[in-house]
Scaffold this active site. Structure first.
Site, PDB file in Angstrom:
ATOM      1  N   TYR A  21      59.095  19.812 102.518  1.00  0.00           N
ATOM      2  CA  TYR A  21      57.902  20.360 101.846  1.00  0.00           C
ATOM      3  C   TYR A  21      57.147  21.261 102.814  1.00  0.00           C
ATOM      4  O   TYR A  21      56.664  22.326 102.441  1.00  0.00           O
ATOM      5  CB  TYR A  21      57.005  19.222 101.370  1.00  0.00           C
ATOM      6  CG  TYR A  21      57.709  18.264 100.457  1.00  0.00           C
ATOM      7  CD1 TYR A  21      57.783  18.517  99.096  1.00  0.00           C
ATOM      8  CD2 TYR A  21      58.304  17.113 100.952  1.00  0.00           C
ATOM      9  CE1 TYR A  21      58.424  17.642  98.241  1.00  0.00           C
ATOM     10  CE2 TYR A  21      58.946  16.228 100.099  1.00  0.00           C
ATOM     11  CZ  TYR A  21      59.010  16.492  98.763  1.00  0.00           C
ATOM     12  OH  TYR A  21      59.654  15.630  97.933  1.00  0.00           O
ATOM     13  N   ASN A  44      57.312  20.718  88.021  1.00  0.00           N
ATOM     14  CA  ASN A  44      58.378  21.581  87.538  1.00  0.00           C
ATOM     15  C   ASN A  44      59.285  20.887  86.516  1.00  0.00           C
ATOM     16  O   ASN A  44      59.180  21.073  85.347  1.00  0.00           O
ATOM     17  CB  ASN A  44      59.213  22.057  88.735  1.00  0.00           C
ATOM     18  CG  ASN A  44      60.409  22.834  88.261  1.00  0.00           C
ATOM     19  OD1 ASN A  44      60.393  23.410  87.190  1.00  0.00           O
ATOM     20  ND2 ASN A  44      61.455  22.844  89.030  1.00  0.00           N
ATOM     21  N   CYS A  51      64.983  20.571  93.148  1.00  0.00           N
ATOM     22  CA  CYS A  51      63.889  19.887  93.847  1.00  0.00           C
ATOM     23  C   CYS A  51      64.416  18.697  94.641  1.00  0.00           C
ATOM     24  O   CYS A  51      63.791  18.259  95.586  1.00  0.00           O
ATOM     25  CB  CYS A  51      62.844  19.433  92.845  1.00  0.00           C
ATOM     26  SG  CYS A  51      63.328  19.534  91.136  1.00  0.00           S
ATOM     27  N   HIS A  52      65.597  18.193  94.270  1.00  0.00           N
ATOM     28  CA  HIS A  52      66.130  17.014  94.966  1.00  0.00           C
ATOM     29  C   HIS A  52      66.513  17.361  96.403  1.00  0.00           C
ATOM     30  O   HIS A  52      66.676  16.484  97.220  1.00  0.00           O
ATOM     31  CB  HIS A  52      67.329  16.478  94.198  1.00  0.00           C
ATOM     32  CG  HIS A  52      68.417  17.467  94.004  1.00  0.00           C
ATOM     33  ND1 HIS A  52      68.459  18.324  92.923  1.00  0.00           N
ATOM     34  CD2 HIS A  52      69.477  17.768  94.765  1.00  0.00           C
ATOM     35  CE1 HIS A  52      69.528  19.089  93.041  1.00  0.00           C
ATOM     36  NE2 HIS A  52      70.166  18.785  94.150  1.00  0.00           N
ATOM     37  N   GLU A  78      75.978  15.395  96.474  1.00  0.00           N
ATOM     38  CA  GLU A  78      76.168  16.723  97.048  1.00  0.00           C
ATOM     39  C   GLU A  78      76.751  16.668  98.447  1.00  0.00           C
ATOM     40  O   GLU A  78      76.929  17.691  99.095  1.00  0.00           O
ATOM     41  CB  GLU A  78      74.835  17.467  97.059  1.00  0.00           C
ATOM     42  CG  GLU A  78      74.344  17.762  95.650  1.00  0.00           C
ATOM     43  CD  GLU A  78      73.330  18.894  95.640  1.00  0.00           C
ATOM     44  OE1 GLU A  78      72.942  19.326  96.726  1.00  0.00           O
ATOM     45  OE2 GLU A  78      72.947  19.323  94.551  1.00  0.00           O
TER      46      GLU A  78
END
Length: 110
Positions: A21, A44, A51-52, A78
């Site tokens: 962030y 969002n 965002c993850h 991922e």
DNA sequence: CTAATGACCATTA
DNA sequence: ATAATGGCCATTA
């Protein structure tokens, strides 16, 4: 708050990498926005915005609209290993991606 | 307007 | 290494 900027920067994070962030806030020009950035991402809820891939600077996955556990699972999917027990990211400095210079120490030695 | 909350960060003990 | 404290900005009540 320029949400568009936050989303754009978040989209800039490649798969298999994570940013913080604070990095987004810094890229926007105000490091203090770190908290507001979190709020923006929370509001969002768009799938086009990864965002993850935005986590805390400490290396913890941080929060998530669907729950921190879900966030950790997505990251794991991922290729980013996350310790469910402590909620911390493994090799955080390795998968870390800098938004303002396209990774700095992350690529210092491959 | 004031007060409280939040997907945070850095410092200090 | 963990635990506690102060600061920051934006949104919401």
């Amino acid at each position: 708050m320029d949400y568009k900027g936050v989303y754009s920067l978040a989209r800039s994070i490649p798969k298999g990498r994570v940013s913080t962030y604070g990095e987004i806030a810094l890229a926007l020009g105000n490091a203090g926005l770190s908290r507001a950035v979190g709020n923006a991402l929370n509001k969002n809820r768009s799938m086009e915005v990864p965002c993850h891939r935005v986590v805390r600077s400490d290396g913890f996955v941080g929060g998530f609209a669907r729950g921190a556990g879900r966030k950790a699972e997505i990251l794991t999917g991922e290729g980013i290993e996350v310790d469910k027990k402590s909620g911390r990211i493994k090799d955080f400095e390795r998968v870390f991606f800098s938004l303002w210079r396209g990774s700095l120490k992350a690529e210092h030695r491959g």
